[in-house]
Enzyme design. Structure first.
Site, mmCIF file in Angstrom:
data_model
loop_
_atom_site.group_PDB
_atom_site.id
_atom_site.type_symbol
_atom_site.label_atom_id
_atom_site.label_comp_id
_atom_site.label_asym_id
_atom_site.label_seq_id
_atom_site.Cartn_x
_atom_site.Cartn_y
_atom_site.Cartn_z
ATOM 1 N N ASP A 106 0.832 -1.200 0.000
ATOM 2 C CA ASP A 106 0.000 0.000 0.000
ATOM 3 C C ASP A 106 0.871 1.257 0.000
ATOM 4 O OD1 ASP A 106 -2.343 1.519 0.053
ATOM 5 O OD2 ASP A 106 -3.273 0.269 1.587
ATOM 6 N N GLU A 146 -6.678 12.016 -9.239
ATOM 7 C CA GLU A 146 -5.710 12.497 -8.256
ATOM 8 C C GLU A 146 -4.578 13.270 -8.944
ATOM 9 O OE1 GLU A 146 -5.085 9.745 -4.864
ATOM 10 O OE2 GLU A 146 -6.298 8.389 -6.059
ATOM 11 N N ASP A 149 1.415 13.562 -10.043
ATOM 12 C CA ASP A 149 2.512 12.725 -9.581
ATOM 13 C C ASP A 149 2.048 11.334 -9.168
ATOM 14 O OD1 ASP A 149 1.077 13.772 -7.410
ATOM 15 O OD2 ASP A 149 2.798 13.602 -6.062
ATOM 16 N N MET A 150 0.727 11.117 -9.139
ATOM 17 C CA MET A 150 0.174 9.815 -8.760
ATOM 18 C C MET A 150 -0.223 8.976 -9.971
ATOM 19 S SD MET A 150 -0.007 9.419 -5.417
ATOM 20 C CE MET A 150 -1.430 8.376 -5.030
ATOM 21 N N ASP A 168 -10.053 3.093 -4.009
ATOM 22 C CA ASP A 168 -10.553 1.833 -3.456
ATOM 23 C C ASP A 168 -11.978 1.594 -3.939
ATOM 24 O OD1 ASP A 168 -8.184 1.677 -2.092
ATOM 25 O OD2 ASP A 168 -9.033 2.118 -0.121
#
Length: 379
Positions: A106, A146, A149-150, A168
């Site tokens: 995670d 998001e 950078d994600m 999720d």
């Protein structure tokens, strides 16, 4: 989890293990995910006084593989325990000694960049000498709303075996669609050894609960079909103890799983990604969609999806035009399929028919028609 494993009937474990766990592509194995941490041994000591090795051995004896959870950061997502950042070598070696088959890493409370952390995990996992499926849970590689950078970067396919593309998942039709949407335009990224991951299946859970109605059957088939059509990891999220036979039959449908397991150059995507000028059924609201996945041996899988959330709504007509399909998928070179003929197998109804020029299906709301086209000939 130990008790859950032993409360599954012998017929349930046999059917699930043979449907999910014995396929060659490791991302479709059935895994039991558990949360713990190597250098916080008290968690394991309390929950599993004999350690995790006997639990994992019991799962292996039943034909299952075992997946373990940790976090790439310094703390767990709920901040209740230290996690793996800075301890990757120690953790990887301990997890491998237990006999794990998968690790889900995670992305909470990380101090370093996702690329650095995932590269370090790759090195440490390979250093254990044990084959371990490497699942990246939201350490970059996303395709959602998001920060930049994600989002997905080229290092993703070279570093991990599967990467989360989305938030999720929740056990709702809306969440299923939102996570499915993160796979649009990403079929070229998925390939043997590295796969898009829209999160765990919610088949049989929440709004997908199995109540014996046609509507529940349709929604569960749609969810499972779309994960199969996009080569997504098939990780069942429902309680297998006492699961209704109808629900288990969805999760273990061999023809749907075969679509998921096969690969012929693309992991599966919208028809319009393959052919931007396709005239097959579409709507301005995006309620009706056709997805395509090339299969080996001159075959194609197609999913005709009705995204309508109101299960009391009328079925919708979805028409597939053969002319929209690349004839090279069927070994036909540059021949025009406008007047072509194909054999269509309906995966869920187990029927076979001949398609001439076009195929129209009445698709229920929150439902799908899943087809495999083969033996196509041109005019």
């Amino acid at each position: 989890m130990h008790s859950q494993t032993h409360k599954l009937t012998s017929s349930q474990t046999h059917k699930l293990a043979n449907s999910f766990g014995t396929h060659s592509r490791s991302h479709s194995c059935t895994h039991a995910l558990m949360h713990s941490h190597a250098h916080s041994g008290s968690h394991i000591a309390v929950q599993f006084p004999d350690g995790l090795e006997p639990v994992i051995a019991a799962l292996h004896a039943k034909g299952f593989k075992y997946g373990h959870y940790t976090d790439a950061g310094e703390k767990a997502c709920n901040l209740d325990a230290p996690m793996s950042e800075g301890y990757e070598h120690q953790d990887a070696m301990l997890f491998a000694s237990w006999g794990i088959d998968m690790i889900k890493v995670d992305a909470c409370a990380t101090a370093e960049t996702a690329e650095v952390l995932m590269a370090r995990w790759l090195t440490e996992l390979n250093g254990t000498g044990r084959p371990i499926l490497f699942s990246n849970c939201r350490n970059g590689c996303l395709n959602d709303d998001e920060g930049a950078d994600m989002q997905w970067q080229p290092w993703c396919t070279d570093t991990v075996n599967m990467w989360r593309t989305s938030h999720d998942i929740k056990a709702t039709w809306a969440s299923f669609l939102a996570n499915l949407d993160t796979l649009k335009g990403r079929g070229t990224y998925g390939k043997p050894g590295s796969w898009n991951d829209p999160d765990i299946l919610e088949v049989g859970v929440g709004e997908f609960v199995w109540d014996g109605t046609d509507a529940a059957r349709n929604a569960n088939r749609a969810h499972f079909s779309m994960w199969c059509m996009t080569s997504s990891p098939l990780l069942a999220g429902n309680d297998q103890r006492g699961a209704p036979e109808g629900l288990t039959s969805v999760l273990t449908n061999p023809k749907a799983i075969s679509i998921n397991q096969e690969y012929a150059g693309n992991a599966g995507d919208l028809l319009t990604v393959f052919n931007s000028s396709a005239v097959s059924t579409s709507t301005s609201t995006g309620m009706l969609e056709i997805w395509l996945k090339p299969l080996p041996n001159d075959r194609v899988a197609l999913a005709l999806l009705n995204r309508e959330a109101d299960r009391t709504a009328a079925p919708a007509s979805i028409t597939l035009e053969l002319a929209d399909l690349d004839p090279r998928f069927f070994g036909l070179g540059s021949t025009d399929l406008a007047l072509g003929t194909c054999v269509a197998e309906d995966v869920w109804d187990s029927t076979t028919s001949t398609v001439n020029n076009q195929h129209t299906a009445e698709v229920p709301p929150s439902g799908v028609v899943l087809l495999v086209l083969s033996q196509c000939t041109a005019s």
